[in-house]
Every structure is written in structure tokens, then in C-alpha cells.
Scaffold this active site. Structure first.
Site, mmCIF file in Angstrom:
data_model
loop_
_atom_site.group_PDB
_atom_site.id
_atom_site.type_symbol
_atom_site.label_atom_id
_atom_site.label_comp_id
_atom_site.label_asym_id
_atom_site.label_seq_id
_atom_site.Cartn_x
_atom_site.Cartn_y
_atom_site.Cartn_z
ATOM 1 N N ASP A 16 0.847 -1.204 0.000
ATOM 2 C CA ASP A 16 0.000 0.000 0.000
ATOM 3 C C ASP A 16 0.882 1.254 0.000
ATOM 4 O OD1 ASP A 16 -3.234 0.449 1.067
ATOM 5 O OD2 ASP A 16 -1.870 2.169 1.031
ATOM 6 N N THR B 237 -15.708 -2.465 -9.610
ATOM 7 C CA THR B 237 -16.947 -1.821 -9.154
ATOM 8 C C THR B 237 -18.078 -1.989 -10.162
ATOM 9 O OG1 THR B 237 -17.895 0.377 -8.801
ATOM 10 C CG2 THR B 237 -15.938 0.302 -10.137
ATOM 11 N N TYR C 265 -13.469 8.199 -12.494
ATOM 12 C CA TYR C 265 -13.225 7.025 -11.635
ATOM 13 C C TYR C 265 -13.678 5.751 -12.330
ATOM 14 C CZ TYR C 265 -14.339 3.453 -8.135
ATOM 15 O OH TYR C 265 -14.468 2.262 -7.464
ATOM 16 N N LYS D 70 -11.521 2.488 -13.785
ATOM 17 C CA LYS D 70 -11.730 1.104 -13.326
ATOM 18 C C LYS D 70 -12.109 0.216 -14.517
ATOM 19 C CE LYS D 70 -11.669 -0.423 -9.690
ATOM 20 N NZ LYS D 70 -10.554 -0.997 -8.864
ATOM 21 N N TYR E 80 -17.476 21.115 -0.771
ATOM 22 C CA TYR E 80 -18.791 21.560 -0.302
ATOM 23 C C TYR E 80 -18.886 23.078 -0.063
ATOM 24 C CZ TYR E 80 -19.405 16.560 0.340
ATOM 25 O OH TYR E 80 -19.476 15.212 0.126
HETATM 26 P P1 NAD Z 1 -9.959 3.184 -0.439
HETATM 27 O O1 NAD Z 1 -9.843 4.467 -1.173
HETATM 28 O O2 NAD Z 1 -10.541 3.182 0.938
HETATM 29 O O3 NAD Z 1 -8.515 2.502 -0.314
HETATM 30 C C1 NAD Z 1 -7.620 2.458 -1.393
HETATM 31 C C2 NAD Z 1 -6.258 1.997 -0.869
HETATM 32 O O4 NAD Z 1 -5.357 1.922 -1.995
HETATM 33 C C3 NAD Z 1 -5.635 2.950 0.158
HETATM 34 O O5 NAD Z 1 -5.105 2.228 1.231
HETATM 35 C C4 NAD Z 1 -4.523 3.639 -0.643
HETATM 36 O O6 NAD Z 1 -3.415 4.028 0.166
HETATM 37 C C5 NAD Z 1 -4.126 2.548 -1.632
HETATM 38 N N1 NAD Z 1 -3.528 3.107 -2.852
HETATM 39 C C6 NAD Z 1 -3.997 4.132 -3.615
HETATM 40 N N2 NAD Z 1 -3.151 4.386 -4.631
HETATM 41 C C7 NAD Z 1 -2.136 3.484 -4.531
HETATM 42 C C8 NAD Z 1 -0.972 3.230 -5.294
HETATM 43 N N3 NAD Z 1 -0.645 3.983 -6.352
HETATM 44 N N4 NAD Z 1 -0.154 2.218 -4.922
HETATM 45 C C9 NAD Z 1 -0.456 1.466 -3.824
HETATM 46 N N5 NAD Z 1 -1.528 1.671 -3.050
HETATM 47 C C10 NAD Z 1 -2.365 2.670 -3.399
HETATM 48 O O7 NAD Z 1 -10.772 2.209 -1.403
HETATM 49 P P2 NAD Z 1 -11.866 1.101 -1.056
HETATM 50 O O8 NAD Z 1 -13.182 1.752 -0.921
HETATM 51 O O9 NAD Z 1 -11.344 0.224 0.015
HETATM 52 O O10 NAD Z 1 -11.883 0.295 -2.439
HETATM 53 C C11 NAD Z 1 -10.973 -0.768 -2.674
HETATM 54 C C12 NAD Z 1 -11.227 -1.323 -4.056
HETATM 55 O O11 NAD Z 1 -12.563 -1.794 -4.165
HETATM 56 C C13 NAD Z 1 -11.034 -0.293 -5.171
HETATM 57 O O12 NAD Z 1 -10.394 -0.922 -6.247
HETATM 58 C C14 NAD Z 1 -12.456 0.110 -5.547
HETATM 59 O O13 NAD Z 1 -12.536 0.493 -6.891
HETATM 60 C C15 NAD Z 1 -13.210 -1.182 -5.270
HETATM 61 N N6 NAD Z 1 -14.622 -1.029 -4.896
HETATM 62 C C16 NAD Z 1 -14.977 -0.181 -3.864
HETATM 63 C C17 NAD Z 1 -16.324 -0.083 -3.510
HETATM 64 C C18 NAD Z 1 -16.745 0.799 -2.357
HETATM 65 O O14 NAD Z 1 -17.974 0.948 -2.132
HETATM 66 N N7 NAD Z 1 -15.857 1.358 -1.577
HETATM 67 C C19 NAD Z 1 -17.287 -0.820 -4.193
HETATM 68 C C20 NAD Z 1 -16.887 -1.663 -5.241
HETATM 69 C C21 NAD Z 1 -15.544 -1.759 -5.571
HETATM 70 P P1 TYD Z 2 -20.552 7.826 -2.668
HETATM 71 O O1 TYD Z 2 -20.489 7.306 -1.271
HETATM 72 O O2 TYD Z 2 -19.611 8.900 -3.077
HETATM 73 O O3 TYD Z 2 -20.458 6.563 -3.631
HETATM 74 P P2 TYD Z 2 -20.657 6.484 -5.250
HETATM 75 O O4 TYD Z 2 -20.750 7.818 -5.816
HETATM 76 O O5 TYD Z 2 -19.415 5.782 -5.655
HETATM 77 O O6 TYD Z 2 -21.907 5.670 -5.430
HETATM 78 O O7 TYD Z 2 -22.031 8.378 -2.916
HETATM 79 C C1 TYD Z 2 -23.175 7.567 -2.762
HETATM 80 C C2 TYD Z 2 -24.374 8.370 -3.232
HETATM 81 O O8 TYD Z 2 -24.571 9.475 -2.347
HETATM 82 C C3 TYD Z 2 -24.183 8.972 -4.612
HETATM 83 O O9 TYD Z 2 -25.427 8.963 -5.316
HETATM 84 C C4 TYD Z 2 -23.773 10.410 -4.339
HETATM 85 C C5 TYD Z 2 -24.491 10.732 -3.051
HETATM 86 N N1 TYD Z 2 -23.791 11.686 -2.160
HETATM 87 C C6 TYD Z 2 -24.463 12.811 -1.668
HETATM 88 O O10 TYD Z 2 -25.669 13.029 -1.975
HETATM 89 N N2 TYD Z 2 -23.777 13.662 -0.850
HETATM 90 C C7 TYD Z 2 -22.479 13.468 -0.509
HETATM 91 O O11 TYD Z 2 -21.900 14.324 0.229
HETATM 92 C C8 TYD Z 2 -21.804 12.307 -0.996
HETATM 93 C C9 TYD Z 2 -20.363 12.055 -0.649
HETATM 94 C C10 TYD Z 2 -22.494 11.448 -1.816
#
Ligand code: NAD
Ligand code: TYD
Length: 348
Positions: free
Chosen positions: A33, A130, A155, A159, A347
Site C-alpha cells: 500500500d 466496481t 473514476y 476502473k 462543499y
Molecule cells: P480506499 O480508497 O478506501 O482505499 C484504497 C487503498 O489503496 C488505500 O489504502 C490507498 O493508500 C491505496 N492506494 C492508492 N493508490 C495506490 C498506489 N498507487 N499504490 C499502492 N496503493 C495505493 O478504497 P476502497 O473503498 O477500500 O476500495 C478498494 C477497491 O474496491 C477499489 O479498487 C475500488 O474500486 C473497489 N470497490 C470499492 C467499492 C466501495 O464501495 N468502496 C465498491 C466496489 C468496488
Molecule cells: P458515494 O459514497 O460517493 O459513492 P458512489 O458515488 O461511488 O456511489 O455516494 C453515494 C451516493 O450518495 C451517490 O449517489 C452520491 C451521493 N452523495 C451525496 O448526496 N452527498 C455526498 O456528500 C456524498 C459524498 C455522496
């Protein structure tokens, strides 16, 4: 097995590292990481001295750091989560998303291919992606594994590009890859830039809750521990080259989930009347290109791998709210400093 988990200090990655060490005592987990703003070693405090846990500070944008890790730790398999993950940040500054999500995935695939060249078909590479790659749904239908890609944000486009790279490394080089596309996760360790932790944090601090647009965008929410179990299943049982959609089949309009969480927080925080969290709800300018609806059809993983989420939404949410209220110090450590700059830029 020496398993490299990239992005293990982030939200899902940290939950996965903890899950893996609990459930696979014979495996060594190497957490690679870069510790960007989203990476936090506090998430892994409880395994810091675990005999089967190693941390490598490394950046996917630097191929030498990846290959050094492969040889020093004799990596047998990879679960790739590291990414820039927040849509709003990708709108302000897409470059990091291209570099980490696309070039970083390319660097990782190439290193793995070279390092495993003697036995490429044996070593598993699980790519975590995702549902946002499929774009936006109307009021009907759900995303299937066969749904055409139509990413709408920098984003999701980055991906999507990484998913295509992984797919082609299977097709061309016969690498043992599997890909997952998951819906919105929630749970402990999520950075408070995403909707649910931001909402919980703002309610504890009496800060307005920003709702984008009309608040009627729909997301399909899954508790992070259920996602980790799904990844474990796919890693061990998914056929090479396969793609699995993962989701909670738990759709909510943003405004409804926000009101629901506010009511739960009122009870937890003993608020009512003018003090109610719901009074903090503030409609703000919409996110540019805001996807209207995501919804996952998880039939394939449920029938082929027998996975099903173990937490009801009520259980997952209760655990999540409790975790944030019990970890105020974790939250205040990351919401001081640069978070404030981000907040003002996003914001106003
Ligand atoms: P996050 O942003 O919380 O964590 C990302 C991690 O990657 C961090 O620890 C960061 O330090 C590390 N990182 C970033 N750039 C890097 C680099 N260049 N080299 C090495 N490490 C690096 O993300 P998350 O929400 O835990 O998501 C993890 C994965 O799951 C991502 O690939 C995301 O696309 C996917 N995903 C997330 C969600 C969600 O709801 N959070 C849903 C579906 C898929
Ligand atoms: P988010 O948690 O950013 O996930 P994603 O955009 O990847 O689905 O947002 C979830 C939903 O909530 C999305 O429709 C955007 C909305 N949202 C708000 O209305 N206000 C906020 O401040 C944020 C961060 C998200």
C-alpha cells in the site's frame, strides 16, 4: 501461500486483511500500500505484530517497487484492491486515477506475468472492481456480468480500463485472473468522504448533511464483511477468466437511506425535536454526470459459488454506526488537516 493484497490499508482492503488472517491461518498476507490519504495503518493495529502479516510501503505507479516485493516475499497470488476510489475526487483531479487505476494495474499485471512465467496458469490474480463500470440504470433492470460497459465518471472509466486490461491478460497470456464488480460497500474503516461515514460524522458534529441534486439517486448497499466473504469465495472457487457481480440486492434512494440513518442516530445520540439529525439535511448542487441508479443482479455468484450476504441491512448498519461512535478518535485523526481542505473544496 504468500498472498499480496494491494490497498490493504484502505477501507475494503483492511477489512479483507483482517478477514484473511482470521480465516486462513496458513497463509501469509503481504499488504502492499502507498498510504495515500485513504490508506491508514491504524486500521490494522490489531494485526501489526501477527506472525503472518507483513506491510510493504509501495506504490503501484513504480514497477520496481512491485517487482522487489514479488521477489522478496515470493508472492504466490494477488488480490488487487489498491485504487483511487472516490468519484468526487476524480472529477476534481482525474490524473491520479489514470496513473494508479490504469497504469498501476498494468504494472502489477506485467510484474505478476513475468514473475510467474514458469507457471502462469497456477497463480491466481483477483481483480476487485466496481459496478460503476456499467454506467447508470433507468428505473428497471439490474447489472448482469454481460451488461455492456458504459462508465460515466473518470473514476469508473479508469476502473473499466483496468478491467479490460485484466480480461486481456487472461485472453492473451492465459493468466489465472478473476474479476469482481461490486456495489456500494459500507462498514468500519470507510473514509468519511463517502456518503455513509460522512453522514454519521456530520451528525455527531452538527454539520449540514449535503444531499446532491434531488436525493433520488439509487445505490445498492452491501456490508463490507459480506463483500470480503464473496472475494474469498471467488478467489478460491471462481473459474479462471470469470467475472462475478457482487451486491446486496438492497436498493435505497439516497434521501431515504439518509433519513433512515438520521433516525437511528437520533436514538443513539439521544437527539429529538430541533436537535434531530434530520434537520441537518441540506440539498446542494448535483454532482456533474451523477449516475442515477446502480443495482446488481448477484444470481451468478449466489448459484455458482453459493455465496449470500450474511448481514441484513439493519444488522450491518447497526454495527457500522456503533463502530463509528466507538471510534471517534479514528475519525478525528483523519478529519483534521488535509480533510478540511478537501471538504471546503467539495462543499464550499
Ligand atoms: P480506499 O480508497 O478506501 O482505499 C484504497 C487503498 O489503496 C488505500 O489504502 C490507498 O493508500 C491505496 N492506494 C492508492 N493508490 C495506490 C498506489 N498507487 N499504490 C499502492 N496503493 C495505493 O478504497 P476502497 O473503498 O477500500 O476500495 C478498494 C477497491 O474496491 C477499489 O479498487 C475500488 O474500486 C473497489 N470497490 C470499492 C467499492 C466501495 O464501495 N468502496 C465498491 C466496489 C468496488
Ligand atoms: P458515494 O459514497 O460517493 O459513492 P458512489 O458515488 O461511488 O456511489 O455516494 C453515494 C451516493 O450518495 C451517490 O449517489 C452520491 C451521493 N452523495 C451525496 O448526496 N452527498 C455526498 O456528500 C456524498 C459524498 C455522496
Amino acid at each position: 501461500m504468500n498472498l499480496m493484497i494491494t490497498g490493504g490499508a484502505g477501507f475494503i482492503g483492511a477489512n479483507l486483511v483482517l478477514h484473511w488472517l482470521r480465516n486462513h491461518p496458513d497463509d501469509v498476507v503481504i499488504n502492499f500500500d502507498a498510504l495515500t490519504y485513504a490508506g491508514n495503518l491504524e486500521n490494522l493495529q490489531e494485526v501489526k505484530t501477527h506472525p503472518n502479516y507483513r506491510f510493504v510501503l509501495g506504490d503501484l505507479r513504480n514497477p520496481l517497487e512491485i517487482s522487489k516485493t514479488f521477489s522478496e516475499h515470493k508472492i504466490d497470488a494477488v488480490i488487487h484492491l489498491a485504487a483511487e476510489s472516490h468519484v468526487d475526487r476524480s472529477i476534481h483531479g482525474p490524473a491520479d486515477f489514470i496513473e494508479t487505476n490504469i497504469t498501476g494495474t498494468f504494472n502489477l499485471l506485467e510484474t505478476a506475468r513475468n514473475y510467474w512465467s514458469a507457471n502462469l496458469s497456477v497463480h491466481r490474480f483477483l481483480h476487485v472492481s466496481t459496478d460503476e463500470v456499467y454506467g447508470s440504470l433507468g428505473s428497471e433492470g439490474k447489472f448482469l456480468e454481460s451488461t455492456a460497459y458504459a462508465p460515466n465518471s473518470p473514476y469508473s472509466a479508469s476502473k473499466a480500463a483496468s478491467d479490460h486490461l485484466v480480461r486481456s491478460w487472461r485472453h492473451t497470456y492465459k493468466m489465472n485472473v478473476v474479476t469482481t464488480n461490486c456495489s456500494n460497500n459500507y462498514g468500519p474503516f470507510q473514509f468519511p468522504e463517502k456518503l455513509l461515514p460522512l453522514l454519521i460524522h456530520n451528525c455527531t458534529q452538527d454539520i449540514p448533511i449535503p444531499v446532491y441534486g434531488d436525493g433520488k439517486n439509487i445505490r445498492d448497499w452491501l456490508f463490507v464483511e459480506d463483500h470480503c466473504e464473496a472475494l474469498d469465495c471467488v478467489f478460491h472457487e471462481g473459474d479462471p477468466g470469470e467475472v462475478f457481480n457482487i451486491g446486496g440486492e438492497n436498493e435505497w434512494e439516497n434521501i431515504d437511506i439518509i433519513r433512515f440513518v438520521c433516525r437511528k442516530l437520533d436514538k443513539e445520540l439521544g437527539k429529538s425535536g430541533n436537535e434531530s439529525c434530520g434537520n441537518l439535511i441540506t440539498f446542494v448542487k448535483d454532482r456533474p454526470g451523477h449516475d442515477r441508479r446502480y443495482a446488481i443482479d448477484a444470481t451468478k455468484i449466489k448459484t455458482a459459488l453459493n455465496w449470500t450476504p450474511r448481514h441484513s441491512f439493519e444488522e450491518g448498519l447497526t454495527k457500522t454506526i456503533r463502530w463509528y461512535l466507538d471510534h471517534q478518535e479514528w475519525v478525528s485523526n483523519i478529519t483534521s488537516g488535509t480533510y478540511q481542505d478537501y471538504y471546503v473544496r467539495q462543499y464550499g
